[in-house]
Write a protein that holds these residues in place. Structure first.
Motif, short mmCIF file in Angstrom:
data_model
loop_
_atom_site.label_atom_id
_atom_site.label_comp_id
_atom_site.label_asym_id
_atom_site.label_seq_id
_atom_site.Cartn_x
_atom_site.Cartn_y
_atom_site.Cartn_z
N LEU A 157 0.83 -1.21 0.00
CA LEU A 157 0.00 0.00 0.00
C LEU A 157 0.87 1.26 0.00
O LEU A 157 0.53 2.25 -0.64
CB LEU A 157 -0.97 -0.01 1.20
N LEU A 195 2.14 2.67 -3.35
CA LEU A 195 1.20 3.25 -4.32
C LEU A 195 1.17 4.77 -4.23
O LEU A 195 1.30 5.32 -3.14
CB LEU A 195 -0.22 2.73 -4.01
N LEU A 223 -4.29 4.87 -4.11
CA LEU A 223 -4.38 3.97 -2.96
C LEU A 223 -5.76 3.36 -2.74
O LEU A 223 -5.93 2.14 -2.71
CB LEU A 223 -3.94 4.72 -1.69
N ASP A 279 -6.97 -0.44 -3.30
CA ASP A 279 -7.42 -1.19 -2.13
C ASP A 279 -8.76 -1.87 -2.44
O ASP A 279 -8.95 -3.07 -2.19
CB ASP A 279 -7.55 -0.22 -0.94
#
Ligand code: C2E
Ligand code: MN
Ligand code: MN
Length: 403
Positions: free
Chosen positions: A208, A211, A216, A220
């Motif tokens: 994460l 990114l 993000l 996700d």
């Protein structure tokens, strides 16, 4: 520094009144020499001991007492600096508290006050802990069972990767490690949690963090399509748990529809999908969170509060919102078998959840002792290395305790 240390333990054999008197005399002589004061309570099964003195003598004494074969299941309740000792002249009297069990508090206090040669001060934690002990306000741990070597389950996540199933990947081409959540009594996997992994097995934090900020939340959310595809390909017969940031559900107006759509595409019943949101994220983005939860529930997707107890406003969050499942953070779970404060907190959360129909899951269970204690406190669902490690792109074998 002057400290007070209080612990509870279980006697490994029965102590008669004579045994107890001898023990008390023995302790009194030894403690006088070491300048340690305290009191030992016995209720026929358990001991509660208060130790007072300089930390450089109390800590080693406690370490020594932990190995004493006359007791087991040692639980530390309190270890704090004190301004003055409370049992200095008493050295180490032992009291059998069984007759006191049904007595009114004032009577116990009068009797003990006379015995201890001083005024009983109920506003101190020490006295309150002693009173709680006399009243028996804690639950018995379940009897010890050695069901498998804890070392056995210590093989790393990577060790399983060669056996993993190669399945079609979803929209993001990312990998997930799956970790079962188990009902140990029923010997059943109730859910499988999908944990994000990078192409070389990198942690979710690393994936994460790599990114760009503007991608993000989209990533996700979209990556959950891969988790759903994996669960469907494995034909899992349980719930699928996925982790999401609350903003990942709200930055896209059709986020919930996307999840439902992915379930349909891959042939996964969306009512078997649960979204985990950490307590921390839920609190810091409360409105966003409540909004997202509303949409999830309206579409039949369940919600869990993740890492409960790690954040800072757990109880006020629960006052306003009750999830389907609550996952106790591993910092509350690990060491619970030997920690009085953790036990008291976990018991109150279990009681709260029981009253409101919320399923409790204990996370990060690594030791048999903690699992046994959690089970005795009424928890039935567990996730942790003790049972199964996360397994890349596949379901790991579960180490079940014997019936
Ligand atoms: P989490 O949701 O609390 O997931 C459980 C974490 O605890 C996992 O770490 C798991 O490997 C680890 N764990 C499980 N059993 C044990 C145990 O017995 N002992 C110990 N010490 N650890 C255990 P992991 O995979 O590194 O994930 C860390 C966190 O990253 C997760 O915590 C979750 O909050 C987040 N995360 C994972 N996947 C995603 C995702 O797709 N999206 C988002 N936003 N966050 C994710
Ligand atoms: Mn989680
Ligand atoms: Mn967690």
């Amino acid at each position: 520094m002057l400290i007070q240390l209080i612990y509870r333990s279980r006697a490994t054999r029965h102590f008669s009144a004579d045994d107890l008197r001898r023990l008390s005399e023995d302790l009194t002589v030894r403690n006088k020499r070491a300048e340690i004061g305290g009191v030992l309570l016995y209720d026929g099964t358990y001991f509660l001991q208060v130790l007072e003195g300089q930390e450089q003598v109390v800590d080693p004494l406690f370490a020594h007492l932990r190995k004493d074969p006359r007791h087991s299941d040692i639980v530390l309740l309190l270890r704090d600096p004190i301004y003055r000792t409370r049992f200095h002249d008493f050295r180490m009297g032992a009291l059998d508290v069984r007759q006191a069990k049904g007595m009114p508090t004032t009577e116990i206090l009068a009797q003990w006050g006379a015995l201890l040669g001083r005024i009983w001060q109920r506003d101190h934690r020490c006295e309150r802990i002693m009173e709680a002990f006399v009243r028996g306000r804690w639950q018995d741990p379940t009897p010890s069972v050695a069901w498998f070597s804890e070392a056995e389950s210590q093989d790393a996540e990577q060790a399983h990767t060669d056996k993993s199933l190669q399945v079609q990947v979803g929209p993001c081409q990312v990998h997930f490690a799956l970790q079962p959540i188990v009902h140990t009594r029923a010997q059943r996997i109730t859910s499988v949690e999908a944990l994000l992994r990078g192409p070389a097995g990198e942690s979710p934090q690393a994936v994460l963090a790599a990114l760009p900020a503007n991608r993000l939340h989209e990533f996700d959310l979209k990556s959950k399509g891969d988790a759903i595809a994996l669960a469907a390909a494995l034909q899992l017969d349980c719930m699928l748990s996925v982790n999401l940031l609350p903003m990942s559900l709200l930055s896209n107006d059709n986020a919930v529809e996307f999840l439902v759509e992915q379930c349909r595409t891959h042939g996964w019943n969306h009512e078997q999908l649960l979204v985990e949101i950490t307590e921390e994220e839920a609190i810091t983005h409360l409105d966003t969170f409540l909004n997202a939860v509303h949409k999830l529930r309206a579409s039949g997707i369940q919600v869990a509060i993740d890492d409960f107890g790690a954040g800072h406003a757990g109880l006020s969050l629960l006052a306003d919102f009750q999830p389907d499942k609550l996952k106790l953070d591993k910092r509350l779970v690990q060491g619970v078998a030997a920690s009085g404060p953790r036990q008291a907190i976990v018991r109150s959360v279990v009681e709260f959840c029981f009253c409101l129909g919320i399923t409790v899951i204990a996370e990060g269970v690594e030791s048999v002792a903690d699992w046994r204690w959690l089970q005795s406190a009424g928890i039935r669902r567990f996730q942790g290395f003790l049972f199964a490690r996360p397994h890349l792109q596949g379901l790991p074998p579960v180490a079940w305790p014997p019936h």
